[in-house]
Design an enzyme around this catalytic site. Structure first.
Site, mmCIF file in Angstrom:
data_model
loop_
_atom_site.group_PDB
_atom_site.id
_atom_site.type_symbol
_atom_site.label_atom_id
_atom_site.label_comp_id
_atom_site.label_asym_id
_atom_site.label_seq_id
_atom_site.Cartn_x
_atom_site.Cartn_y
_atom_site.Cartn_z
ATOM 1 N N PRO A 16 81.900 12.706 -12.748
ATOM 2 C CA PRO A 16 83.268 12.180 -12.790
ATOM 3 C C PRO A 16 84.073 12.735 -11.626
ATOM 4 C CG PRO A 16 82.976 13.909 -14.427
ATOM 5 C CD PRO A 16 81.623 13.646 -13.839
ATOM 6 N N CYS A 100 87.359 20.742 -13.921
ATOM 7 C CA CYS A 100 88.172 20.387 -12.760
ATOM 8 C C CYS A 100 88.926 21.605 -12.242
ATOM 9 C CB CYS A 100 89.153 19.272 -13.118
ATOM 10 S SG CYS A 100 90.189 18.773 -11.723
ATOM 11 N N LYS A 140 81.819 19.241 -19.719
ATOM 12 C CA LYS A 140 81.612 19.597 -18.309
ATOM 13 C C LYS A 140 82.375 20.882 -18.028
ATOM 14 C CE LYS A 140 80.577 18.800 -13.858
ATOM 15 N NZ LYS A 140 81.418 18.021 -12.958
ATOM 16 N N ASN A 201 74.895 20.461 -11.603
ATOM 17 C CA ASN A 201 75.799 19.780 -10.683
ATOM 18 C C ASN A 201 76.172 20.748 -9.566
ATOM 19 O OD1 ASN A 201 79.296 18.930 -10.811
ATOM 20 N ND2 ASN A 201 77.734 17.846 -9.668
ATOM 21 N N GLY A 202 76.284 20.194 -8.344
ATOM 22 C CA GLY A 202 76.729 21.006 -7.224
ATOM 23 C C GLY A 202 75.770 20.987 -6.051
ATOM 24 N N ASP A 203 76.236 20.454 -4.913
ATOM 25 C CA ASP A 203 75.484 20.501 -3.644
ATOM 26 C C ASP A 203 74.169 19.727 -3.674
ATOM 27 O OD1 ASP A 203 77.536 22.140 -2.882
ATOM 28 O OD2 ASP A 203 76.360 23.991 -2.842
ATOM 29 N N GLY A 225 77.903 14.047 -7.191
ATOM 30 C CA GLY A 225 79.268 13.601 -6.975
ATOM 31 C C GLY A 225 79.552 13.223 -5.540
#
Length: 344
Positions: A16, A100, A140, A201-203, A225
């Site tokens: 998201p 977030c 998340k 999630n991430g990179d 993302g």
């Protein structure tokens, strides 16, 4: 892949992202190989349900199931109401935003700011789960608030006790924002203790990196993302690599041109002409980022006021590219550290 009661094409999810993962982008990513796409965050403030922005975010007409909607807020009762509101409007999975890092979200003690208040986390999770029986609720998070308070394991236990069905985790603290490198070791530690699916999630920017993250963390799925902005075909590239160990050929200039034009048409239809042109500008910039001559093109394109001129500029740019080769050639490595469209 089976995920919270749904059969998915694969374990590659669209993260998201505020201002990015609208219905046109979600539909495109699913078409290009994503197994699941989570909406940009929807407010839990019922006073805003009637706003044009909130109504657009709750518009799932024609969207491929399952429909996953992320909600954000800090009050358990309001979050419960938001979950019910969105399920009544078609949401099949409710995702809770505690990841977030944006100041405007954290300043009202929502998003990743909630990680500082574990009792409140438990109250919100339980309230939302109880509000929508029969609808899977996911969460998340980040690894913690800062490097001295990495409490993802504690949040995992609270989530499991509250009935959360899956946990997505961005491998940075809130204080890190999008700087430094993702902490895959923290995701691995959480996965080792988890009784629910864990999404890393991430990179994740390439097929090789996707394979590395899956192997390093043991995660059940990946959430992608910023790397997919202007590059939605990344999902099919990763899917193919994970299945075969080989790379797909880069997309042809003509195919990318067609993908972008179709994406623009969806944006114009979804937002209307005036807003659609404005929203389209950032997507056009992402599609052309790193290509020869793109800086001057983007500067000129951002001044264009209407659909016809915007489409004409895109056509001229890609027709010129096609004259120099069948596949795209990037002038420099991509930089995905964008300030727009930050993943939640």
């Amino acid at each position: 892949m089976e995920f919270v009661g749904f059969s998915l094409r694969n374990n590659l999810f669209v993260a998201p992202m505020a201002g990015v993962t609208d219905r046109p982008f979600r539909q495109l990513c699913k078409k290009m190989g994503a197994g699941l796409a989570v909406s940009e965050m929807v407010t839990s403030n019922s006073l805003l349900y009637g706003s044009a922005k909130t109504q657009r975010r709750a518009n799932h007409d024609g969207e491929v199931a399952p429909i996953a909607v992320q909600i954000a807020g800090a009050a358990p009762a309001m979050m419960a109401d938001a979950a019910r509101h969105n399920v009544d409007r078609g949401a099949q999975i409710i995702d809770i935003n505690m990841g977030c890092p944006a100041k405007k979200i954290c300043n009202v003690m929502a998003g990743s700011a909630l990680l500082k208040d574990e009792p409140l986390v438990g109250k919100i999770l339980s309230a939302v789960v109880d509000a929508v029986p029969g609808t899977p609720v996911t969460l998340k998070i980040r690894t913690g608030w800062d490097k001295t308070t990495r409490n993802a394991l504690s949040i995992l236990k609270i989530a499991e006790q509250s009935g959360i069905r899956a946990l997505a985790m961005h491998g940075r603290t809130r204080a890190c924002g999008y700087t430094g490198t993702a902490e895959y070791e923290t995701i691995a530690a959480v996965k080792a203790e988890a009784r629910i699916p864990v999404i890393a999630n991430g990179d994740i920017t390439s097929p090789e990196k996707a394979k590395f993250v899956l192997e390093t963390t043991g995660a059940d799925a990946l959430m992608i993302g910023r790397a997919a902005q202007g590059r939605p075909w990344l999902f099919r590239e990763i899917e193919h690599f994970l299945q075969t160990g080989t790379h797909l050929l880069p997309p042809r200039v003509a195919e990318i041109h067609d993908i972008l034009l179709a994406h623009l048409e969806d944006l114009y239809d979804f937002y209307g002409a005036e807003t659609g042109v404005r929203v389209a500008r950032k997507h056009i910039s992402w599609y052309t980022r790193g290509l020869a001559g793109s800086a001057a093109f983007r500067h000129a394109m951002n001044q264009l006021p209407d659909i016809a001129e915007q489409q004409r500029a895109v056509n001229d740019f890609f027709f010129a590219l096609a004259e120099h080769g069948e596949h795209l050639s990037y002038a420099q490595p991509e930089n995905n550290d964008d300030r727009e469209g930050l993943a939640a």
